[in-house]
Design a protein around this motif. Structure first.
Motif, mmCIF file in Angstrom:
data_model
loop_
_atom_site.group_PDB
_atom_site.id
_atom_site.type_symbol
_atom_site.label_atom_id
_atom_site.label_comp_id
_atom_site.label_asym_id
_atom_site.label_seq_id
_atom_site.Cartn_x
_atom_site.Cartn_y
_atom_site.Cartn_z
ATOM 1 N N LEU A 104 0.942 -1.041 0.208
ATOM 2 C CA LEU A 104 0.118 -0.111 -0.059
ATOM 3 C C LEU A 104 0.895 1.311 -0.035
ATOM 4 O O LEU A 104 0.457 2.197 0.830
ATOM 5 C CB LEU A 104 -0.888 -0.101 1.190
ATOM 6 C CG LEU A 104 -2.004 -1.086 1.160
ATOM 7 C CD1 LEU A 104 -2.781 -0.848 2.612
ATOM 8 C CD2 LEU A 104 -2.713 -1.217 0.010
ATOM 9 N N GLY A 105 1.981 1.198 -0.817
ATOM 10 C CA GLY A 105 2.691 2.287 -0.735
ATOM 11 C C GLY A 105 2.294 3.511 -1.326
ATOM 12 O O GLY A 105 2.951 4.543 -0.918
ATOM 13 N N GLY A 106 1.352 3.384 -2.194
ATOM 14 C CA GLY A 106 0.679 4.640 -2.720
ATOM 15 C C GLY A 106 0.091 5.414 -1.930
ATOM 16 O O GLY A 106 0.119 6.622 -1.716
ATOM 17 N N MET A 107 -0.877 4.519 -0.873
ATOM 18 C CA MET A 107 -1.541 5.548 0.027
ATOM 19 C C MET A 107 -0.607 5.793 1.049
ATOM 20 O O MET A 107 -0.846 7.141 1.506
ATOM 21 C CB MET A 107 -2.605 4.557 0.646
ATOM 22 C CG MET A 107 -3.476 5.311 1.635
ATOM 23 S SD MET A 107 -4.264 6.842 0.976
ATOM 24 C CE MET A 107 -5.640 5.891 0.347
ATOM 25 N N CYS A 108 0.103 5.149 1.490
ATOM 26 C CA CYS A 108 1.395 5.500 2.609
ATOM 27 C C CYS A 108 1.822 6.579 2.211
ATOM 28 O O CYS A 108 2.281 7.659 3.055
ATOM 29 C CB CYS A 108 2.132 4.450 3.101
ATOM 30 S SG CYS A 108 1.316 2.830 3.922
ATOM 31 N N ALA A 109 2.293 7.098 0.832
ATOM 32 C CA ALA A 109 3.127 8.088 0.244
ATOM 33 C C ALA A 109 2.157 9.368 0.584
ATOM 34 O O ALA A 109 2.728 10.414 0.649
ATOM 35 C CB ALA A 109 3.332 7.942 -1.153
ATOM 36 N N ARG A 110 0.784 9.054 0.577
ATOM 37 C CA ARG A 110 -0.072 10.239 0.942
ATOM 38 C C ARG A 110 -0.444 10.609 2.301
ATOM 39 O O ARG A 110 -0.527 11.843 2.587
ATOM 40 C CB ARG A 110 -1.286 10.081 0.115
ATOM 41 C CG ARG A 110 -1.214 10.037 -1.316
ATOM 42 C CD ARG A 110 -2.500 9.347 -2.151
ATOM 43 N NE ARG A 110 -2.501 9.733 -3.577
ATOM 44 C CZ ARG A 110 -2.011 8.996 -4.274
ATOM 45 N NH1 ARG A 110 -0.906 8.036 -4.137
ATOM 46 N NH2 ARG A 110 -1.976 9.206 -5.641
ATOM 47 N N VAL A 111 -0.421 9.534 3.094
ATOM 48 C CA VAL A 111 -0.869 9.708 4.497
ATOM 49 C C VAL A 111 0.254 9.587 5.377
ATOM 50 O O VAL A 111 -0.019 9.804 6.860
ATOM 51 C CB VAL A 111 -2.167 8.927 4.885
ATOM 52 C CG1 VAL A 111 -3.155 9.083 3.707
ATOM 53 C CG2 VAL A 111 -1.770 7.448 4.999
ATOM 54 N N CYS A 112 1.269 8.804 5.254
ATOM 55 C CA CYS A 112 2.135 8.893 6.241
ATOM 56 C C CYS A 112 2.755 10.168 6.850
ATOM 57 O O CYS A 112 3.059 11.245 6.030
ATOM 58 C CB CYS A 112 3.507 7.952 5.751
ATOM 59 S SG CYS A 112 3.482 6.303 5.894
ATOM 60 N N PRO A 113 2.951 10.100 8.002
ATOM 61 C CA PRO A 113 3.666 11.402 8.855
ATOM 62 C C PRO A 113 5.141 11.263 8.591
ATOM 63 O O PRO A 113 5.895 11.413 9.528
ATOM 64 C CB PRO A 113 3.378 11.131 10.207
ATOM 65 C CG PRO A 113 3.270 9.725 10.346
ATOM 66 C CD PRO A 113 2.626 9.092 9.034
#
Length: 445
Positions: free
Chosen positions: A86-95
């Motif tokens: 899920l690297g695509g979403m984590c790139a958006r929401v990860c702090p």
């Protein structure tokens, strides 16, 4: 949630459509190829890179950035997806400002880290836009695994198990997959239905069936799953919201998670009701997401009330600055002690706090904020906890491999004891549990 138009000031359409569309556009615009190469060139490609150590999924960050710098973004994306599907979403929401980018050598030396999150998005978006799925499924093992919850932990677990050749059935309580990625984050962090696009892309691996509106304890039971499958993974997150302990059963009082979910599922933001004066109780990412979006919907005054000081706030410094930049006021060292209003909310009474010998105590200094809408964002608890499991601090107790006290049952993500309540941590826990499930199913210890 209770947000229908009322006389207490909660109304829809406070702002015209063009303004709403601009307010809820992508928080961080994607990098174009030239920008990505310039950003990648800032990386020192450190040996024993601190950014990689700081990543909960242990992505080889220097490698994928070097691959971007050399024009091989497809390879960069595979490097990311090998560790974080899920690297695509984590790139958006990860702090990232408190994880990889905070550890970046450039941040230490210059106060300006390599834009790791945006580079990760550049690589993953490039591959996903092509419809490419970089992994092949292994030969079927004949083993079946049930996964409860189609959120980050469950999806990461299901994908890794399917890739290893197992047949996976995912049971999801809600009508859509994605968990917090779909229902629990601010709309401006994930635009253009990205959460569902990511799920569809992930399912290209094959071997995964998702059954929606199947809730543990209502439509399915842990005992039944144990009988029907070779292994079970629990990744259903937390369903209940902590109470304020006040007489807050009034029109205008609701849970922040419900407000965020409703907004995320809205097809017309002009129909989303919002108060004129909004108060959010809490200090985490959910509180900030609710407060900022209330302001973006047209609330005139939005206040976050947090019981401790700024340094203790769970929301990152970036999130706190974002809230302030949108006109949200943050009050520190205050707790709600009462609400006013006859049926409909009219105000929130707060008391100042202070620390005495490490304990938080209330003072006699109080004040009342006028408010017609209040959102609770003071944490969640596990709802409908399965029987037959051990619990630790209100969560399912697991060991380092994600195994619970029940034979053949693993757990990960927010519902399990262990790491931080972050999407990227949930992905890591789901992935690692899948590897242990595979080892056990194939005869290992």
């Amino acid at each position: 949630m209770t947000t229908s138009p009322r006389e207490n000031g909660i109304v829809a359409g406070r702002l015209p459509d063009p303004v709403l569309q601009e307010n809820f556009c992508d928080l961080h615009a994607p990098l174009d190829p030239h920008e990505a190469h310039v950003a990648a060139d800032r990386c020192y490609f450190c040996h024993d890179a601190p950014c990689m150590t700081a990543c909960p999924t242990s992505i080889d960050i220097p490698l994928f950035i070097r691959q971007i710098a050399t024009g091989t973004q497809d390879a960069a994306a595979k490097t990311i997806f090998e560790q974080n599907i899920l690297g695509g979403m984590c790139a958006r929401v990860c702090p990232t400002e408190t994880l990889c980018e905070e550890a970046c050598v450039r941040e230490t030396a210059e106060g300006q880290p390599v834009e790791i999150g945006r580079l990760q998005r550049y690589a993953t978006d490039t591959v996903m836009a092509k419809g490419i799925h970089p992994f092949d499924r292994a030969e079927p093992t004949g083993r079946t695994v049930a996964v409860v919850g189609a959120g980050p932990a469950g999806l990461a677990c299901a994908h890794r198990l399917a890739m290893l050749g197992h047949q996976v059935v995912v049971y999801e309580a809600r009508p859509k997959s994605g968990g917090l990625n779909e229902y629990g984050i601010a709309s401006y962090k994930s635009v253009e239905n990205f959460a569902q696009k990511e799920v569809d892309w992930l399912l290209q691996i094959g071997g995964i069936e998702i059954r929606h509106e199947a809730k543990l304890g209502q439509h399915i039971s842990l005992e039944g799953l144990q009988e029907d499958y070779d292994a079970v993974f629990l990744g259903m997150g937390l369903g209940a919201v902590n109470a304020l302990g006040l007489d807050d059963a009034k029109v205008g009082v609701a849970d922040a998670v419900d407000f965020i979910a409703e907004l995320r599922q809205s097809s017309d933001l002009s129909k989303m009701p919002i108060g004129r004066r909004v108060v959010v109780i809490g200090g985490g990412m959910t509180a900030v997401d609710a407060a900022v979006q209330a302001k973006l919907l047209g609330a005139e005054e939005v206040t976050i009330a947090y019981r401790r000081g700024k340094e203790a706030m769970a929301a990152s410094a970036f999130e706190q600055k974002l809230a302030a930049s949108k006109g949200v006021r943050i009050l520190y060292n205050v707790v709600p002690i009462g609400v006013t209003g006859n049926g409909s909310l009219t105000g929130v009474t707060l008391a100042y706090t202070e620390s005495v010998e490490g304990k938080l105590v209330l003072t006699d200094d109080t004040f009342t904020l006028p408010a017609d809408q209040l959102f609770r964002a003071i944490g969640q608890t596990l709802s409908a906890a399965p029987r037959g499991l051990e619990f630790e601090k209100g969560k399912i107790k697991v060991d380092a491999a994600g195994h619970t006290s029940a034979p053949g049952v693993w757990a990960g993500g927010d519902c399990a004891s262990g790491g931080d309540d972050l999407t990227v941590t949930a992905v890591a826990e789901g992935r690692d549990a899948a590897m242990n499930i595979h080892t056990v199913l194939m005869g290992g210890k």
